[in-house]
Design an enzyme around this catalytic site. Sequence first.
Site, PDB file in Angstrom:
ATOM      1  N   GLN B  31      -2.421   8.730  -4.404  1.00 37.84           N
ATOM      2  CA  GLN B  31      -3.649   8.161  -3.882  1.00 37.84           C
ATOM      3  C   GLN B  31      -4.839   9.089  -4.143  1.00 37.84           C
ATOM      4  O   GLN B  31      -4.672  10.262  -4.443  1.00 37.84           O
ATOM      5  CB  GLN B  31      -3.510   7.937  -2.363  1.00 37.84           C
ATOM      6  CG  GLN B  31      -3.090   9.183  -1.589  1.00 37.84           C
ATOM      7  CD  GLN B  31      -2.447   8.864  -0.261  1.00 37.84           C
ATOM      8  OE1 GLN B  31      -2.648   7.798   0.321  1.00 37.84           O
ATOM      9  NE2 GLN B  31      -1.669   9.801   0.251  1.00 37.84           N
ATOM     10  N   ASP B  86      -1.018  14.560   7.963  1.00 39.48           N
ATOM     11  CA  ASP B  86      -2.127  15.350   8.515  1.00 39.48           C
ATOM     12  C   ASP B  86      -1.677  16.247   9.671  1.00 39.48           C
ATOM     13  O   ASP B  86      -2.405  17.136  10.084  1.00 39.48           O
ATOM     14  CB  ASP B  86      -3.267  14.427   8.956  1.00 39.48           C
ATOM     15  CG  ASP B  86      -2.816  13.388   9.960  1.00 39.48           C
ATOM     16  OD1 ASP B  86      -2.516  13.751  11.115  1.00 39.48           O
ATOM     17  OD2 ASP B  86      -2.749  12.190   9.606  1.00 39.48           O
ATOM     18  N   GLU B 106       6.739  13.018   4.635  1.00 37.07           N
ATOM     19  CA  GLU B 106       5.451  12.680   4.010  1.00 37.07           C
ATOM     20  C   GLU B 106       5.619  12.767   2.511  1.00 37.07           C
ATOM     21  O   GLU B 106       5.848  13.841   1.962  1.00 37.07           O
ATOM     22  CB  GLU B 106       4.385  13.663   4.500  1.00 37.07           C
ATOM     23  CG  GLU B 106       3.076  13.606   3.735  1.00 37.07           C
ATOM     24  CD  GLU B 106       2.401  12.235   3.791  1.00 37.07           C
ATOM     25  OE1 GLU B 106       2.102  11.770   4.897  1.00 37.07           O
ATOM     26  OE2 GLU B 106       2.195  11.635   2.701  1.00 37.07           O
ATOM     27  N   ASP B 137      10.249   9.565  -0.217  1.00 35.76           N
ATOM     28  CA  ASP B 137       9.953   8.219   0.234  1.00 35.76           C
ATOM     29  C   ASP B 137      10.612   7.983   1.596  1.00 35.76           C
ATOM     30  O   ASP B 137      11.793   8.285   1.789  1.00 35.76           O
ATOM     31  CB  ASP B 137      10.494   7.237  -0.818  1.00 35.76           C
ATOM     32  CG  ASP B 137      10.384   5.797  -0.369  1.00 35.76           C
ATOM     33  OD1 ASP B 137       9.241   5.320  -0.276  1.00 35.76           O
ATOM     34  OD2 ASP B 137      11.419   5.170  -0.090  1.00 35.76           O
ATOM     35  N   GLY B 138       9.826   7.455   2.542  1.00 36.23           N
ATOM     36  CA  GLY B 138      10.318   7.275   3.907  1.00 36.23           C
ATOM     37  C   GLY B 138      11.533   6.364   3.972  1.00 36.23           C
ATOM     38  O   GLY B 138      12.476   6.615   4.732  1.00 36.23           O
ATOM     39  N   ASP B 155       3.763   6.475  10.907  1.00 32.70           N
ATOM     40  CA  ASP B 155       2.367   6.917  10.868  1.00 32.70           C
ATOM     41  C   ASP B 155       1.809   6.748   9.463  1.00 32.70           C
ATOM     42  O   ASP B 155       0.905   7.459   9.043  1.00 32.70           O
ATOM     43  CB  ASP B 155       2.340   8.399  11.299  1.00 32.70           C
ATOM     44  CG  ASP B 155       0.946   9.002  11.325  1.00 32.70           C
ATOM     45  OD1 ASP B 155      -0.014   8.249  11.564  1.00 32.70           O
ATOM     46  OD2 ASP B 155       0.824  10.219  11.094  1.00 32.70           O
ATOM     47  N   THR B 157      -0.101   4.736   6.234  1.00 34.26           N
ATOM     48  CA  THR B 157      -1.351   3.978   6.130  1.00 34.26           C
ATOM     49  C   THR B 157      -1.050   2.479   6.036  1.00 34.26           C
ATOM     50  O   THR B 157       0.030   2.034   6.391  1.00 34.26           O
ATOM     51  CB  THR B 157      -2.146   4.479   4.911  1.00 34.26           C
ATOM     52  OG1 THR B 157      -1.247   4.545   3.805  1.00 34.26           O
ATOM     53  CG2 THR B 157      -2.709   5.860   5.188  1.00 34.26           C
ATOM     54  N   ASP B 158      -1.970   1.752   5.530  1.00 35.56           N
ATOM     55  CA  ASP B 158      -1.854   0.291   5.504  1.00 35.56           C
ATOM     56  C   ASP B 158      -0.637  -0.200   4.717  1.00 35.56           C
ATOM     57  O   ASP B 158      -0.145   0.499   3.853  1.00 35.56           O
ATOM     58  CB  ASP B 158      -3.118  -0.306   4.882  1.00 35.56           C
ATOM     59  CG  ASP B 158      -4.310  -0.119   5.797  1.00 35.56           C
ATOM     60  OD1 ASP B 158      -4.093  -0.043   7.019  1.00 35.56           O
ATOM     61  OD2 ASP B 158      -5.432  -0.033   5.294  1.00 35.56           O
TER      62      ASP B 158
END
Lengths: 290, 290
Positions: B31, B86, B106, B137-138, B155, B157-158
Amino acid sequence: MDFWFSQLETEDVKTSIRVNKQLYSAQSEYQRIDVFETKELGKMIVLDGEIIFSDADEFIYNEMIVHVPMAVHPNVKNVLIIGGGDGGVARVLTEYPEIEHIDVVEQDEMFLEISKQFFPETAKGFDDERVTVSHMDGLRFLRRCTDKYDLIINDTTDPFGYAEGLFTREFYGSCYRALKEDGIMVYQHGSPFYDEDEEAFRAMHRKAYKSFPINRVYQAHIPTCPSGYWMFGFASKKYHPLKDLNAKRWKARDIKTWYYTTNLHKGAFMLPKYVEDLLVEEEKAAKKEV
Amino acid sequence: MDFWFSQLETEDVKTSIRVNKQLYSAQSEYQRIDVFETKELGKMIVLDGEIIFSDADEFIYNEMIVHVPMAVHPNVKNVLIIGGGDGGVARVLTEYPEIEHIDVVEQDEMFLEISKQFFPETAKGFDDERVTVSHMDGLRFLRRCTDKYDLIINDTTDPFGYAEGLFTREFYGSCYRALKEDGIMVYQHGSPFYDEDEEAFRAMHRKAYKSFPINRVYQAHIPTCPSGYWMFGFASKKYHPLKDLNAKRWKARDIKTWYYTTNLHKGAFMLPKYVEDLLVEEEKAAKKEV
């Protein structure tokens, strides 16, 4: 076409809505009035650059400012709306058959006429025969009222500019006098998030706290309001907004809503810690001043 | 200088924040990552054009995604955070001494490094010796876990782009398997207000509803999220988010908060009518599909 209206939430944050067409723009005696047609929010009315409501979210504000006190007070017959030139608050009130009379005191006649023209669904509150409209200053109107209303709703815009007199300590005192001995006053309380709104939020609570024995603040998520987070004040002589909530009675009325439920009513008074802290600080300051 | 960052909330609504300086900009494997210094919101981190958090409002998201399940589950020892690069969620979790281990999965190592560099106060969660970070990868990580965690926090993102696999039905099923028999899963649930977000909101509830016996959605006011109104999902094998809330136990921990209180916890589950209606519609649809 790349055509946007922007609302400055602070000097450094703005929300912009893509506009199809500006339907109307005029300067009344009191304020600049604009009506926009937008794709995302439908029609939208703007006073001096601030979004007052849009088709997409007006239901949140109008339901929350009306149903909360109406689900608490057991016997509302006489209501005063200060401001309310768009008719939205009156429209929701007219869904209650027990209400006998609604006074709307909107200083800006042009705002009311434009609302009727562009938002007939919202403004149809004015068609009800129980509604009387006066075009005068709200504080002047209030000064001649004593022991008259069961409910006063302060539906004016921000505490700046021409409506400033409606956010003074005298104003809250006049509302107190104009209410019956078990009257309730509800008012828009601004947003507590941004630093520049926080001071107005604090001052409002301090004044109401000095004028009424019962004071609570409640919240709603209104996307077109600054930070999307809007507060209302509930100031009352006798009824507590939670202890005197009568959910059964309210539900029996079978009023259609899109935002309000009696369950949400309770949750609306459960505030974030940082908001609770602001309110407690102002209550302590007010006690010292007395 | 007139220098603004804008977040498109929909194609026709955007929120703009005045920028002092762009502190960092890079393209990771996954990203685009930008860090801005702003006057109103302090430092702000943006992934692919979406604000992930700002100094001014990160406390709301992090407190709400952690304290709500922690005030319900009586005995959390093992936690998995999916995403969380984060460090904010881990930081809040480390305030609980009873937690023995926190896995952070993450995928984007660069996001984590940039968070450490620019948001040391948020990223200090990683310094706690109970925290282990994996960069993978989760969903792959989850597939090898069974009966392991008391709490899983999604947690990410979209539900678009590289994190899309974390919002599939398989993902919820894998979380179910990875949780112990009384485990809880909490996940960010998007915003229900704008039409283009509503579909993702509906789909998420339908999937979670099919995978867990207890499913509730709760809300917070987060100014930098679309429409300022953000939802979280609470999916659970045993504990109910309200009936099993133990306010006394939570208060005894004496954790400092700025948003969360056990009273607000209750209110966060009291939803507007239009949101309740969406959820009920999806539950009915899910029942028919089974």
